[in-house]
Scaffold this active site. Structure first.
Site, PDB file in Angstrom:
ATOM      1  N   ASP A  11      -4.035 -24.745   4.255  1.00  0.00           N
ATOM      2  CA  ASP A  11      -4.671 -23.827   3.268  1.00  0.00           C
ATOM      3  C   ASP A  11      -4.516 -22.193   3.717  1.00  0.00           C
ATOM      4  O   ASP A  11      -5.040 -22.210   5.550  1.00  0.00           O
ATOM      5  CB  ASP A  11      -6.278 -23.996   3.270  1.00  0.00           C
ATOM      6  CG  ASP A  11      -6.442 -23.043   1.465  1.00  0.00           C
ATOM      7  OD1 ASP A  11      -6.382 -22.575   0.798  1.00  0.00           O
ATOM      8  OD2 ASP A  11      -8.145 -23.218   2.127  1.00  0.00           O
ATOM      9  N   ASP A  13      -7.265 -18.936   3.409  1.00  0.00           N
ATOM     10  CA  ASP A  13      -8.704 -18.511   3.564  1.00  0.00           C
ATOM     11  C   ASP A  13     -10.118 -20.125   3.955  1.00  0.00           C
ATOM     12  O   ASP A  13     -10.228 -21.196   3.379  1.00  0.00           O
ATOM     13  CB  ASP A  13      -9.577 -18.154   2.543  1.00  0.00           C
ATOM     14  CG  ASP A  13      -8.834 -17.202   1.800  1.00  0.00           C
ATOM     15  OD1 ASP A  13      -9.342 -15.315   2.452  1.00  0.00           O
ATOM     16  OD2 ASP A  13      -7.721 -16.822   0.746  1.00  0.00           O
ATOM     17  N   ASP A 170     -10.270 -26.780   3.377  1.00  0.00           N
ATOM     18  CA  ASP A 170     -11.147 -26.960   3.355  1.00  0.00           C
ATOM     19  C   ASP A 170     -11.637 -26.892   2.347  1.00  0.00           C
ATOM     20  O   ASP A 170     -13.654 -26.787   2.081  1.00  0.00           O
ATOM     21  CB  ASP A 170     -11.675 -25.111   4.378  1.00  0.00           C
ATOM     22  CG  ASP A 170     -11.667 -24.409   3.796  1.00  0.00           C
ATOM     23  OD1 ASP A 170     -12.937 -24.012   3.588  1.00  0.00           O
ATOM     24  OD2 ASP A 170     -10.351 -24.195   3.216  1.00  0.00           O
TER      25      ASP A 170
END
Length: 221
Positions: A11, A13, A170
């Protein structure tokens, strides 16, 4: 932990880059433009993984079902576009992690829900991404995460089977997408997570507290 790994997908960001300062500033400008007081970055940071929805929710208590949401979202996007790289930084340990992956002859790439209008100029502006084998945005395929389509697209671009890739993120959507794609999954608990998130409930195969911890999971790969 992971065997026959040929590539690591991430991922963006909250996993590779800390974009919260620029995302928060884009939303905060909307507040100050309306005569409202500025909010501290600490208010925005936990919601950074939710993009415009998270930022407008924190700045104004606005939800996507509000009639003004589409127009305000576009205003937020324009603000963010003008400042995407002003205060965004790469998380500590990420450059070393990428370097180690390359030394081990592993491919790597990015799968994000960020739209290509942001992903492409942002990754072009940061030298780290020059070695990425695939960068897939939220609108690259008809579906965004938690749908597996973007992850399957990244594996296809790398000419690998999904089972040869692991996905690191996250957010619960990252893990759900990775599992649906048949990939090994790793929860990055150093990311944004959100106030109520419990990574232990996401069903990831592993979790890491820092980027370089991932290397320990690949020792026998």
């Amino acid at each position: 932990m992971f065997h026959d790994v040929r590539a690591v997908l991430f991922d963006l960001d909250g996993t590779l880059i800390d974009s919260a300062p620029d995302l928060g500033a884009a939303a905060d400008k909307m507040r100050t433009d309306r005569g409202l007081p500025s909010l501290p970055l600490e208010r925005y940071r936990p919601m950074a993984g939710a993009g415009a929805r998270g930022m407008l929710g924190e700045a104004f208590g606005m939800t996507p079902d509000h009639p003004d949401f589409p127009a305000w979202r576009e205003e937020f996007f324009v603000n963010y576009e003008s400042r995407m790289t002003e205060r965004t930084t790469i998380f500590e340990g990420v450059p070393e992690l990428v370097q180690q992956l390359l030394q081990r002859n592993l491919l790597w790439g990015v799968v994000t829900n960020k739209a290509a209008r942001f992903t492409e100029p942002l990754t072009r502006a940061i030298p780290l991404f020059e070695t990425a084998g695939a960068v897939v945005s939220g609108d690259t395929t008809p579906h965004a995460k938690p749908h597996p389509a973007p992850l399957l697209e990244a594996a296809s671009r790398l000419k690998l089977a999904p089972t040869q890739c692991i996905y690191v993120g996250d957010d619960e959507r990252d893990i759900l997408a990775g599992l649906a794609a048949g990939m090994g999954t790793v929860a990055a608990t150093y990311g944004y997570l959100g106030a109520k998130a419990d990574p232990g409930e996401w069903g990831a195969h592993a979790a890491i507290k820092s980027p370089t911890e991932l290397l320990q999971l690949l020792v026998h790969a």
